[in-house]
Design a protein around this motif. Sequence first.
Motif, PDB file in Angstrom:
ATOM      1  N   UNK A  96       0.828  -1.196   0.000  1.00 37.76           N
ATOM      2  CA  UNK A  96       0.000   0.000   0.000  1.00 37.76           C
ATOM      3  C   UNK A  96       0.871   1.259   0.000  1.00 37.76           C
ATOM      4  N   UNK A  97       0.297   2.342  -0.514  1.00 37.26           N
ATOM      5  CA  UNK A  97       0.983   3.627  -0.556  1.00 37.26           C
ATOM      6  C   UNK A  97       1.339   4.059   0.876  1.00 37.26           C
ATOM      7  N   UNK A  98       2.603   4.343   1.146  1.00 36.03           N
ATOM      8  CA  UNK A  98       3.003   4.756   2.509  1.00 36.03           C
ATOM      9  C   UNK A  98       2.240   5.987   3.008  1.00 36.03           C
ATOM     10  N   UNK A  99       1.905   6.912   2.092  1.00 38.37           N
ATOM     11  CA  UNK A  99       1.144   8.092   2.515  1.00 38.37           C
ATOM     12  C   UNK A  99      -0.261   7.705   2.969  1.00 38.37           C
ATOM     13  N   UNK A 100      -0.847   6.700   2.323  1.00 36.49           N
ATOM     14  CA  UNK A 100      -2.160   6.227   2.740  1.00 36.49           C
ATOM     15  C   UNK A 100      -2.083   5.604   4.129  1.00 36.49           C
ATOM     16  N   UNK A 101      -1.074   4.781   4.364  1.00 37.56           N
ATOM     17  CA  UNK A 101      -0.911   4.140   5.669  1.00 37.56           C
ATOM     18  C   UNK A 101      -0.667   5.194   6.749  1.00 37.56           C
ATOM     19  N   UNK A 102       0.105   6.222   6.411  1.00 41.70           N
ATOM     20  CA  UNK A 102       0.368   7.297   7.373  1.00 41.70           C
ATOM     21  C   UNK A 102      -0.917   8.026   7.738  1.00 41.70           C
ATOM     22  N   UNK A 103      -1.753   8.280   6.730  1.00 46.16           N
ATOM     23  CA  UNK A 103      -2.999   8.996   7.015  1.00 46.16           C
ATOM     24  C   UNK A 103      -3.964   8.127   7.807  1.00 46.16           C
ATOM     25  N   UNK A 104      -4.053   6.853   7.472  1.00 47.28           N
ATOM     26  CA  UNK A 104      -4.911   5.949   8.233  1.00 47.28           C
ATOM     27  C   UNK A 104      -4.473   5.915   9.696  1.00 47.28           C
TER      28      UNK A 104
END
Length: 381
Positions: free
Chosen positions: A221-229
């Motif tokens: 998964x996109x690291x930015x997506x994981x960070x936002x989650x």
Amino acid sequence: MKKIGVLFGMENTFPGALVEKINSMNLPDIHAEFVELGGIKHAHPSGYSVIVDRISHDIPFYRAYLKNAVLTGTKVINDPFWWSADDKFFNYSLAQKLGVAVPPTVLLPHKNYPPGTNSQSMRNLEFPLDWDSIFSFVGFPSFLKPFDGGGWRDVHHIHSPEEFFRAYDCSRDLCMTLQKAVNFNEYFRCYVVGQEKVHIMPYDPRRPHHERYVQGGLGQYDPKLIERVTKDALTLCRALGYDLNTVEFAVEDGIPYAIDFMNPAPDADVHSVGQENFDWIVNSVADLAVKRAQSDAPAASGFAWSAFLNQQAAGTPKKPAAKAAPSKTATKASAKPADKKTAPAKSVAPAKKASKKSPPLAQQARSLAEPLEPEPPNNEA
């Protein structure tokens, strides 16, 4: 010796594993056990430093016991007072104020009269409801579900007004919400423990229950997506004050929509979550319970979201008060020296300086997401 109690119901694997894990730490001042209850004397201490609550949402006797325990000094995971008051519709409204994306949602009146009420009880309710406006706001497909339910009970996937009314007619006296369905590409279920630790689990609610926790790491998964989650999960749990919770996100076009985040006794059965996730939640809750037991700090009081009750939403600038036009008397007084015979004007007390203990609302709300750097929310979809 400080005792940690576990209060539980039908679940079999998590409570025993939690007690075993805590006792295996061999801490000289800590002992864990299952709570055993009889008649509860009012205002008597429970004898426990900490209680991990897994069942009081289903057993009113247990909930009343826990409130008395908190009053007499026990730290309960999770707070029974707020858990009693919380509901999912409030959660969605709070999430939007916090900058967390949520799908359009409408709260609906009961289809049937709640017990002990009749048409006279509903005189403040408009009739008929403006269904066209409701459907236009939410859209289809959507989900009809209880405003405080769980476990996928009484949840209906709706594709048209006709399907809605068929499902709504079966909702009995439940208070329901209609929420737009998210056409998700990714879906995550996140354990959040102690308002600090987040464990993100890829999840697919469309699969049979025992197959929903998807195998594979987060590297796909996109690291930015994981960070936002991660950030949004912490923001929600810190605002709500839950020390043990799961937060679910459905991701559409890269935007994680918070779907369900009122799960203060989340599923932790090894047969459904899998061994890796089970080990993480057992170890994390054990560490949290021990930390709370060893701390002399009292249980936290008050609600982080309460700042919204008397101010505008975080990030919304407060309109400055209009300046009052100077009075003619004041203008003249500034132009001429005061007459000695004239009574002196009453002095105006200087405005009180803002207390350092009460930072601006926007700052309070932003602090809920620390320690991660805040990211501008994207709620356009």
